[in-house]
Motif scaffolding. Sequence first.
Motif, PDB file in Angstrom:
ATOM      1  N   PHE B 117       0.840  -1.197   0.000  1.00 29.43           N
ATOM      2  CA  PHE B 117       0.000   0.000   0.000  1.00 29.43           C
ATOM      3  C   PHE B 117       0.871   1.241   0.000  1.00 29.43           C
ATOM      4  CE2 PHE B 117      -2.868  -3.185   1.759  1.00 29.43           C
ATOM      5  CZ  PHE B 117      -4.076  -2.853   1.173  1.00 29.43           C
ATOM      6  N   GLY B 118       0.298   2.299  -0.472  1.00 35.13           N
ATOM      7  CA  GLY B 118       0.960   3.594  -0.399  1.00 35.13           C
ATOM      8  C   GLY B 118      -0.108   4.637  -0.192  1.00 35.13           C
ATOM      9  N   GLY B 119       0.318   5.811   0.159  1.00 32.76           N
ATOM     10  CA  GLY B 119      -0.676   6.863   0.316  1.00 32.76           C
ATOM     11  C   GLY B 119      -0.114   8.103   0.953  1.00 32.76           C
ATOM     12  N   GLY B 120      -1.018   9.013   1.256  1.00 35.01           N
ATOM     13  CA  GLY B 120      -0.600  10.234   1.925  1.00 35.01           C
ATOM     14  C   GLY B 120      -1.510  11.400   1.595  1.00 35.01           C
ATOM     15  N   ILE B 121      -1.361  12.421   2.380  1.00 34.63           N
ATOM     16  CA  ILE B 121      -2.090  13.674   2.167  1.00 34.63           C
ATOM     17  C   ILE B 121      -1.081  14.793   2.378  1.00 34.63           C
ATOM     18  CG2 ILE B 121      -4.081  15.078   2.821  1.00 34.63           C
ATOM     19  CD1 ILE B 121      -5.300  12.746   4.220  1.00 34.63           C
ATOM     20  N   PRO B 149       3.232   4.375  16.537  1.00 39.39           N
ATOM     21  CA  PRO B 149       3.725   5.672  17.024  1.00 39.39           C
ATOM     22  C   PRO B 149       4.923   6.196  16.240  1.00 39.39           C
ATOM     23  CG  PRO B 149       4.249   3.901  18.579  1.00 39.39           C
ATOM     24  CD  PRO B 149       3.355   3.303  17.539  1.00 39.39           C
ATOM     25  N   ALA B 150       5.547   5.342  15.445  1.00 38.12           N
ATOM     26  CA  ALA B 150       6.723   5.795  14.680  1.00 38.12           C
ATOM     27  C   ALA B 150       6.334   6.323  13.302  1.00 38.12           C
ATOM     28  CB  ALA B 150       7.708   4.640  14.513  1.00 38.12           C
ATOM     29  N   TRP B 151       5.101   6.068  12.885  1.00 35.37           N
ATOM     30  CA  TRP B 151       4.753   6.355  11.493  1.00 35.37           C
ATOM     31  C   TRP B 151       4.678   7.840  11.145  1.00 35.37           C
ATOM     32  CZ3 TRP B 151       0.592   2.159   9.919  1.00 35.37           C
ATOM     33  CH2 TRP B 151       1.260   0.942   9.708  1.00 35.37           C
ATOM     34  N   TYR B 152       4.127   8.651  12.033  1.00 33.74           N
ATOM     35  CA  TYR B 152       4.014  10.064  11.644  1.00 33.74           C
ATOM     36  C   TYR B 152       5.378  10.643  11.285  1.00 33.74           C
ATOM     37  CZ  TYR B 152       3.750  15.069  11.616  1.00 33.74           C
ATOM     38  OH  TYR B 152       3.904  16.377  11.235  1.00 33.74           O
ATOM     39  N   ASP B 153       6.353  10.452  12.181  1.00 28.18           N
ATOM     40  CA  ASP B 153       7.694  10.990  11.911  1.00 28.18           C
ATOM     41  C   ASP B 153       8.257  10.455  10.607  1.00 28.18           C
ATOM     42  OD1 ASP B 153       7.948  12.666  13.981  1.00 28.18           O
ATOM     43  OD2 ASP B 153       9.546  11.557  15.021  1.00 28.18           O
ATOM     44  N   ASP B 154       8.121   9.143  10.445  1.00 25.00           N
ATOM     45  CA  ASP B 154       8.637   8.493   9.242  1.00 25.00           C
ATOM     46  C   ASP B 154       7.958   9.064   7.985  1.00 25.00           C
ATOM     47  OD1 ASP B 154       9.432   6.782   7.264  1.00 25.00           O
ATOM     48  OD2 ASP B 154       8.802   4.932   8.242  1.00 25.00           O
ATOM     49  N   ALA B 159       7.264  12.686   3.178  1.00 27.48           N
ATOM     50  CA  ALA B 159       6.515  13.728   2.445  1.00 27.48           C
ATOM     51  C   ALA B 159       7.429  14.915   2.151  1.00 27.48           C
ATOM     52  CB  ALA B 159       5.290  14.176   3.246  1.00 27.48           C
ATOM     53  N   ASP B 160       8.229  15.324   3.144  1.00 26.09           N
ATOM     54  CA  ASP B 160       9.175  16.433   2.918  1.00 26.09           C
ATOM     55  C   ASP B 160      10.105  16.113   1.752  1.00 26.09           C
ATOM     56  OD1 ASP B 160       8.138  17.935   4.960  1.00 26.09           O
ATOM     57  OD2 ASP B 160       9.867  17.746   6.299  1.00 26.09           O
ATOM     58  N   ASP B 161      10.584  14.870   1.732  1.00 28.20           N
ATOM     59  CA  ASP B 161      11.524  14.492   0.678  1.00 28.20           C
ATOM     60  C   ASP B 161      10.838  14.347  -0.675  1.00 28.20           C
ATOM     61  OD1 ASP B 161      13.698  14.503   2.318  1.00 28.20           O
ATOM     62  OD2 ASP B 161      13.632  12.354   2.755  1.00 28.20           O
ATOM     63  N   TYR B 162       9.611  13.833  -0.651  1.00 30.90           N
ATOM     64  CA  TYR B 162       8.936  13.574  -1.920  1.00 30.90           C
ATOM     65  C   TYR B 162       8.416  14.860  -2.564  1.00 30.90           C
ATOM     66  CZ  TYR B 162       6.008  11.565  -5.488  1.00 30.90           C
ATOM     67  OH  TYR B 162       5.459  11.261  -6.704  1.00 30.90           O
ATOM     68  N   PHE B 163       7.737  15.690  -1.775  1.00 36.41           N
ATOM     69  CA  PHE B 163       7.110  16.889  -2.357  1.00 36.41           C
ATOM     70  C   PHE B 163       8.096  18.043  -2.336  1.00 36.41           C
ATOM     71  CE2 PHE B 163       3.581  14.270  -0.838  1.00 36.41           C
ATOM     72  CZ  PHE B 163       2.940  14.063  -2.052  1.00 36.41           C
ATOM     73  N   PHE B 164       9.197  17.826  -3.025  1.00 37.36           N
ATOM     74  CA  PHE B 164      10.299  18.773  -3.045  1.00 37.36           C
ATOM     75  C   PHE B 164      10.644  19.081  -4.491  1.00 37.36           C
ATOM     76  CE2 PHE B 164      14.927  19.743  -2.906  1.00 37.36           C
ATOM     77  CZ  PHE B 164      14.853  20.860  -2.094  1.00 37.36           C
ATOM     78  N   ILE B 165      10.906  20.347  -4.763  1.00 35.08           N
ATOM     79  CA  ILE B 165      11.229  20.773  -6.125  1.00 35.08           C
ATOM     80  C   ILE B 165      12.707  21.161  -6.141  1.00 35.08           C
ATOM     81  CG2 ILE B 165      10.595  22.345  -7.996  1.00 35.08           C
ATOM     82  CD1 ILE B 165       7.938  22.866  -6.490  1.00 35.08           C
ATOM     83  N   PRO B 166      13.593  20.213  -6.518  1.00 33.37           N
ATOM     84  CA  PRO B 166      15.033  20.491  -6.420  1.00 33.37           C
ATOM     85  C   PRO B 166      15.449  21.752  -7.173  1.00 33.37           C
ATOM     86  CG  PRO B 166      14.643  18.178  -6.951  1.00 33.37           C
ATOM     87  CD  PRO B 166      13.315  18.863  -7.016  1.00 33.37           C
ATOM     88  N   HIS B 167      14.903  21.968  -8.372  1.00 34.58           N
ATOM     89  CA  HIS B 167      15.394  23.110  -9.149  1.00 34.58           C
ATOM     90  C   HIS B 167      14.959  24.447  -8.552  1.00 34.58           C
ATOM     91  CE1 HIS B 167      11.518  22.311 -11.372  1.00 34.58           C
ATOM     92  NE2 HIS B 167      11.454  23.620 -11.349  1.00 34.58           N
ATOM     93  N   ILE B 177       1.850  13.694   5.130  1.00 26.96           N
ATOM     94  CA  ILE B 177       2.432  12.357   5.232  1.00 26.96           C
ATOM     95  C   ILE B 177       2.460  11.709   3.856  1.00 26.96           C
ATOM     96  CG2 ILE B 177       1.808  11.961   7.664  1.00 26.96           C
ATOM     97  CD1 ILE B 177      -0.568  10.227   6.621  1.00 26.96           C
ATOM     98  N   PHE B 178       3.439  10.871   3.655  1.00 25.96           N
ATOM     99  CA  PHE B 178       3.605  10.135   2.402  1.00 25.96           C
ATOM    100  C   PHE B 178       4.250   8.802   2.741  1.00 25.96           C
ATOM    101  CE2 PHE B 178       6.085   8.736  -1.268  1.00 25.96           C
ATOM    102  CZ  PHE B 178       5.224   8.959  -2.329  1.00 25.96           C
TER     103      PHE B 178
END
Lengths: 296, 296
Positions: B117-121, B149-154, B159-167, B177-178
């Motif tokens: 599974f995958g997901g996120g908001i 209890p570890a999932w939110y941080d993870d 999400a920070d890493d995924y929804f990032f625009i390097p350029h 979360i992602f």
Amino acid sequence: MRQTIIDQFKGIQNGICRALEECDGQAKFEEDLWRHHSGGGGITRIIQNGEVFEKGGVNFSHVEGDLPPVIATHLGVQGVRYFATGVSIVIHSSNPFVPTIHMNIRYFEVESGQSWFGGGIDLTPMYVNEEDARFFHRELKAVCDRHNPAWYDDFKHQADDYFFIPHRNETRGIGGIFYDHLKPGEKGTFEEIFQFTTEVGKSFAPVYTAIVNRNRHLPYGEHEKNWQLMRRGRYVEFNLVYDRGTKFGLETSGRIESILMSLPSMVAWNYNYCPKENSPEAKTLELLRKGVDWVG
Amino acid sequence: MRQTIIDQFKGIQNGICRALEECDGQAKFEEDLWRHHSGGGGITRIIQNGEVFEKGGVNFSHVEGDLPPVIATHLGVQGVRYFATGVSIVIHSSNPFVPTIHMNIRYFEVESGQSWFGGGIDLTPMYVNEEDARFFHRELKAVCDRHNPAWYDDFKHQADDYFFIPHRNETRGIGGIFYDHLKPGEKGTFEEIFQFTTEVGKSFAPVYTAIVNRNRHLPYGEHEKNWQLMRRGRYVEFNLVYDRGTKFGLETSGRIESILMSLPSMVAWNYNYCPKENSPEAKTLELLRKGVDWVG
């Protein structure tokens, strides 16, 4: 030789900016000078909110650096040190009947001694005017024919293949010419290829301003404007998803604002818009495909 | 099991569409049913020109087919036959103070028997309202905490890493979360992970409509509207250049209009726009970075 190419390309940038300002009659280019983090830099010139030109850039750059390994592999070159210089142009106009145009001429050299030229001009009308399309292609053919009678056909097909949006099954516009990795050899000496590339650059202004002047006063309404904004969406899709130059710029951490000056100022995406049968919009879509013969 | 997941996901789509129509109070979703060329199909629901929602999609799909080899390699899976089902949402509002939101929940299975599974908001405010940001992250944390209890941080870091625009060196928004490739194992049984994914889906409507209702009546002018259109440009850049879901859709020849419903209806790119120091726009940019702690 690098300096000779740089000087020639800068001269082409200057000539084009003068011609476009004269054509617009109102807006002037604003210039940003920048340096690239790994060497070299550029002269970005932007024209905005003109009488005709809504947003356009005529950019010169010369950049040195290390190729990201994935790009070196893709190019099949040895060594990662590269030198690249070029002039890149994209012009978007307010009037939906004035086509968007793109030109690029470039010279690329890697440390192993391999070097080549690339370039091309392609036209993206929101409404295909067949007379303009024929004029455009015939002018480009004339430039090619002066150098090699096989080039127009070759480079026209390359443009059809390159400026294609697979997920839409549409060409971006009516194409033009596109060539890459044009190296000294059977097809000409270094000097001859450089000369051809220079002539492509010099043909831009007269060809484009002729097309602009034929269409700039055509009246339009909200319907045509909306269509233009949606077609610009396709332009954005092509540039961000497929364009190798854009990808190269983003991956080598080029100056983002100079790379993305190619994106229009206003763009729209309407869900599942389908033009009416036999409308001018539907007719245009029919012509946005590969292999249309505009010079026969 | 596939049918159970499909039914659950369709139920989530229905619930969200009802809640968003009620929240908007004016616009209704329009539905397009489609079939995928290689098997399966989808239910695309689009809401447009509402009181609050300018353009949004709440899409369900279940697709079967052969993975393009490059994707199979990338996923590290054996066998190319796949089954995927999911719900994808993107909502763009007219008011620049109402954030854009994205949700996705998905289930993926390959013929070798691997499945996950995958997901996120994640939330993309044009103007970061810190109170909303804290509310949003705390609600997501509560959903995670009920399971692990570890999932939110993870998942927040993902999400920070995924929804990032390097350029641009910017996050797309304030994250959320992602998670991806969440497989039965140490972290939970298949049932537990399915249950968690379902709860992520069900948390969407109450969390988002609360944020919408706090901001929908805030007054704004041309300045804020222009900023919104430019921020939407960043959204388009992310989705077309980096988003894996979009790439997957384009590469597997999915239904283009359903994939690109994520793009806003009106978008702007202004050359080299720099917000004034200490302006609300500059303050927002400062918060569009990885690692901001919204729950501490």
